[in-house]
Design a protein around this motif. Structure first.
Motif, PDB file in Angstrom:
ATOM      1  N   UNK A   1       5.639  11.014   9.711  1.00 27.95           N
ATOM      2  CA  UNK A   1       6.607  10.385   8.808  1.00 27.95           C
ATOM      3  C   UNK A   1       7.131   9.070   9.398  1.00 27.95           C
ATOM      4  N   UNK A   2       7.266   8.989  10.704  1.00 32.30           N
ATOM      5  CA  UNK A   2       7.669   7.726  11.340  1.00 32.30           C
ATOM      6  C   UNK A   2       6.642   6.627  11.077  1.00 32.30           C
ATOM      7  N   UNK A   3       5.381   7.028  10.917  1.00 31.10           N
ATOM      8  CA  UNK A   3       4.297   6.077  10.651  1.00 31.10           C
ATOM      9  C   UNK A   3       4.136   5.777   9.163  1.00 31.10           C
ATOM     10  N   UNK A   4       4.961   6.410   8.318  1.00 26.88           N
ATOM     11  CA  UNK A   4       4.928   6.130   6.893  1.00 26.88           C
ATOM     12  C   UNK A   4       4.193   7.145   6.038  1.00 26.88           C
ATOM     13  N   UNK A   5       3.653   8.205   6.633  1.00 29.00           N
ATOM     14  CA  UNK A   5       2.993   9.250   5.860  1.00 29.00           C
ATOM     15  C   UNK A   5       4.042  10.091   5.128  1.00 29.00           C
ATOM     16  N   UNK A   6       3.628  10.723   4.047  1.00 31.75           N
ATOM     17  CA  UNK A   6       4.468  11.694   3.338  1.00 31.75           C
ATOM     18  C   UNK A   6       3.810  13.052   3.575  1.00 31.75           C
TER      19      UNK A   6
ATOM     20  N   UNK B   1       0.841  -1.177   0.000  1.00 32.81           N
ATOM     21  CA  UNK B   1       0.000   0.000   0.000  1.00 32.81           C
ATOM     22  C   UNK B   1       0.890   1.244   0.000  1.00 32.81           C
ATOM     23  N   UNK B   2       0.671   2.156  -0.945  1.00 30.67           N
ATOM     24  CA  UNK B   2       1.495   3.367  -0.996  1.00 30.67           C
ATOM     25  C   UNK B   2       1.205   4.262   0.206  1.00 30.67           C
ATOM     26  N   UNK B   3       2.182   5.079   0.595  1.00 34.31           N
ATOM     27  CA  UNK B   3       1.978   5.947   1.756  1.00 34.31           C
ATOM     28  C   UNK B   3       0.921   7.020   1.479  1.00 34.31           C
ATOM     29  N   UNK B   4       0.269   7.460   2.539  1.00 35.30           N
ATOM     30  CA  UNK B   4      -0.709   8.539   2.442  1.00 35.30           C
ATOM     31  C   UNK B   4       0.045   9.862   2.420  1.00 35.30           C
ATOM     32  N   UNK B   5      -0.304  10.712   1.472  1.00 31.92           N
ATOM     33  CA  UNK B   5       0.354  12.013   1.330  1.00 31.92           C
ATOM     34  C   UNK B   5      -0.566  13.108   1.858  1.00 31.92           C
ATOM     35  N   UNK B   6      -0.037  13.905   2.797  1.00 30.21           N
ATOM     36  CA  UNK B   6      -0.806  14.956   3.448  1.00 30.21           C
ATOM     37  C   UNK B   6      -0.149  16.301   3.177  1.00 30.21           C
TER      38      UNK B   6
ATOM     39  N   UNK C   1       6.796  18.767  14.867  1.00 32.68           N
ATOM     40  CA  UNK C   1       6.620  17.535  15.644  1.00 32.68           C
ATOM     41  C   UNK C   1       5.610  16.610  14.966  1.00 32.68           C
ATOM     42  N   UNK C   2       4.482  17.171  14.537  1.00 31.15           N
ATOM     43  CA  UNK C   2       3.465  16.359  13.849  1.00 31.15           C
ATOM     44  C   UNK C   2       4.037  15.737  12.581  1.00 31.15           C
TER      45      UNK C   2
END
Length: 118
Positions: free
Chosen positions: A32-37, A1-6, A26-27
């Motif tokens: 990013x540690x959880x894999x979000x971009x 599954x590709x990362x979610x981009x925010x 911080x957020x």
């Protein structure tokens, strides 16, 4: 599954240092540690060296607080219409004014979910 981009939209970011900038940084780091971009859309504050994923939005000085820029929906060589084609899936506004309006406009025009922290 590709990362979610925010896409984070904010009225203040580095080189300014304050509670909001700290919260955004911080957020961003934790997501990013959880894999979000995470991409950041922040005011153009002059010649600032930016990392990848940081886009500066144009505007004008906010007279009551001249250290801030009132953000408008355009920036240095970047069109907000590139958000959706770039893969952004969620817009997160960290502002009620300036860039908050830009975030709302982008979410509405591109039919993307909008989150807000204030």
């Amino acid at each position: 599954m590709p990362p979610i981009k925010v896409a984070f939209f904010t009225d203040t970011y580095y080189p300014q240092v304050n509670g909001l900038v700290t919260s955004i940084a911080t957020s961003k780091a934790e997501l990013e540690k959880l894999g979000f971009v995470i991409e950041i859309y922040a005011p153009d504050l002059g010649p600032v060296p930016d990392a990848a994923g940081i886009f500066r939005l144009g505007g004008f000085t906010y007279v009551p607080q001249p250290e801030y820029t009132f953000v408008l929906p355009w920036g240095k060589g970047y069109s907000l219409s590139k958000l959706k084609p770039s893969g952004v899936q969620i817009i997160h506004s960290h502002a009620m004014f300036g860039s908050g309006f830009v975030a709302l406009l982008c979410a509405w025009r591109q039919k993307l979910p909008l989150l807000m922290t204030y």
